[in-house]
Design an enzyme around this catalytic site. Sequence first.
Site, PDB file in Angstrom:
ATOM      1  CE  LYS A   9      20.093-102.665  55.705  1.00  0.00           C
ATOM      2  NZ  LYS A   9      19.565-102.272  56.750  1.00  0.00           N
ATOM      3  CE1 TYR A  49      16.216-107.404  56.686  1.00  0.00           C
ATOM      4  CE2 TYR A  49      14.075-105.228  55.459  1.00  0.00           C
ATOM      5  CZ  TYR A  49      15.867-105.981  55.991  1.00  0.00           C
ATOM      6  OH  TYR A  49      16.253-104.476  55.943  1.00  0.00           O
ATOM      7  CG  ASN A 155      23.080-102.368  58.414  1.00  0.00           C
ATOM      8  OD1 ASN A 155      21.838-102.027  57.958  1.00  0.00           O
ATOM      9  ND2 ASN A 155      22.830-102.964  59.973  1.00  0.00           N
ATOM     10  CG  HIS A 158      19.103-106.646  52.686  1.00  0.00           C
ATOM     11  ND1 HIS A 158      19.190-107.664  53.688  1.00  0.00           N
ATOM     12  CD2 HIS A 158      19.206-107.625  51.641  1.00  0.00           C
ATOM     13  CE1 HIS A 158      19.161-108.739  53.743  1.00  0.00           C
ATOM     14  NE2 HIS A 158      19.012-108.690  52.194  1.00  0.00           N
ATOM     15  CD  GLU A 169      17.237-112.335  51.336  1.00  0.00           C
ATOM     16  OE1 GLU A 169      17.976-111.087  50.691  1.00  0.00           O
ATOM     17  OE2 GLU A 169      17.093-111.951  52.865  1.00  0.00           O
TER      18      GLU A 169
HETATM   19  N1  UDP Z   1      18.309-104.498  63.244  1.00  0.00           N
HETATM   20  C1  UDP Z   1      18.423-103.722  64.655  1.00  0.00           C
HETATM   21  N2  UDP Z   1      18.408-104.037  65.161  1.00  0.00           N
HETATM   22  C2  UDP Z   1      18.612-105.798  65.665  1.00  0.00           C
HETATM   23  C3  UDP Z   1      18.488-106.250  64.610  1.00  0.00           C
HETATM   24  C4  UDP Z   1      18.900-105.879  63.824  1.00  0.00           C
HETATM   25  O1  UDP Z   1      18.160-102.397  64.490  1.00  0.00           O
HETATM   26  O2  UDP Z   1      18.084-106.232  67.134  1.00  0.00           O
HETATM   27  C5  UDP Z   1      17.927-104.150  61.924  1.00  0.00           C
HETATM   28  C6  UDP Z   1      19.396-104.348  61.048  1.00  0.00           C
HETATM   29  O3  UDP Z   1      19.147-102.786  60.096  1.00  0.00           O
HETATM   30  C7  UDP Z   1      19.585-105.036  60.500  1.00  0.00           C
HETATM   31  C8  UDP Z   1      18.367-105.610  59.914  1.00  0.00           C
HETATM   32  O4  UDP Z   1      17.394-105.720  60.973  1.00  0.00           O
HETATM   33  O5  UDP Z   1      20.622-104.758  59.246  1.00  0.00           O
HETATM   34  C9  UDP Z   1      18.285-107.305  59.837  1.00  0.00           C
HETATM   35  O6  UDP Z   1      18.634-107.843  60.489  1.00  0.00           O
HETATM   36  P1  UDP Z   1      19.010-108.894  60.331  1.00  0.00           P
HETATM   37  O7  UDP Z   1      19.355-109.238  62.251  1.00  0.00           O
HETATM   38  O8  UDP Z   1      18.833-110.303  59.051  1.00  0.00           O
HETATM   39  O9  UDP Z   1      21.528-107.847  60.316  1.00  0.00           O
HETATM   40  P2  UDP Z   1      21.663-108.402  58.429  1.00  0.00           P
HETATM   41  O10 UDP Z   1      21.454-109.376  57.758  1.00  0.00           O
HETATM   42  O11 UDP Z   1      20.967-106.996  57.986  1.00  0.00           O
HETATM   43  O12 UDP Z   1      23.109-108.127  59.073  1.00  0.00           O
HETATM   44 MG    MG Z   2      19.571-110.346  57.006  1.00  0.00          MG
END
Ligand code: UDP
Ligand code: MG
Length: 194
Positions: A9, A49, A155, A158, A169
């Site tokens: 990211k 997403y 974080n 992705h 994706e």
């Molecule tokens: N995210 C956030 N708040 C939340 C959940 C998700 O800011 O409560 C953001 C975070 O950057 C995360 C992204 O949204 O990486 C996508 O969420 P997902 O649940 O798909 O998590 P990931 O697959 O990235 O672990």
């Molecule tokens: Mg995800």
Amino acid sequence: MERTLAVVKPDGVRRGLIGEIIRRFEKAGLKIVALKMLKPTEELAANNYPDTDEWFKKVGERSSKTFASIGMDIKKKFGTDDPILIGKTIKGWLVRFLSSGNVVAMVLEGNRAADNVRRLVGETDPLMAQAGTIRGDLSIDNVVLGNSSNRPMVNVVHASGNAEEAKQEIKTWFNDSEILEYNRANEDEFYRAW
Ligand code: UDP
Ligand code: MG
């Protein structure tokens, strides 16, 4: 062999962590079969997403749970406690963030690629991510700090959630012609029988 998508990211790129992140995937045995640096358009970032209530709910519920666990009122922050609406707001932030700078997208191939990449990446919230994982070692944000500042938690990477998500994706980020085949010299070692 299964394939999955990972994207360094904008925070990871700006912090100079491209090599560190790729190193961990490569060293574990995942083969890089596509790789590019780009500044995603808002459209591409949005397509990364899902636009489903299921996804909005999952993301919104995570945020609600974390806020509740420290006694914070999520309604004050988001103006609602409906997880779907909260998820939609978070998606808006994510799109803005992902298209704010350069990213490095890659397709990784290997046994159970999606699950193995998630294992190396660690939990979504860096505060919950185990040391030894990419997010656990390389980030110190968390959902409350991020979301209460009107931004997604950052974080560094992705990764597709599972093999099914990965198929979609990979299509979003790469043309078939950008995905290459080759043998790594040590490839057999990861799957050898003797
Ligand atoms: N995210 C956030 N708040 C939340 C959940 C998700 O800011 O409560 C953001 C975070 O950057 C995360 C992204 O949204 O990486 C996508 O969420 P997902 O649940 O798909 O998590 P990931 O697959 O990235 O672990
Ligand atoms: Mg995800």
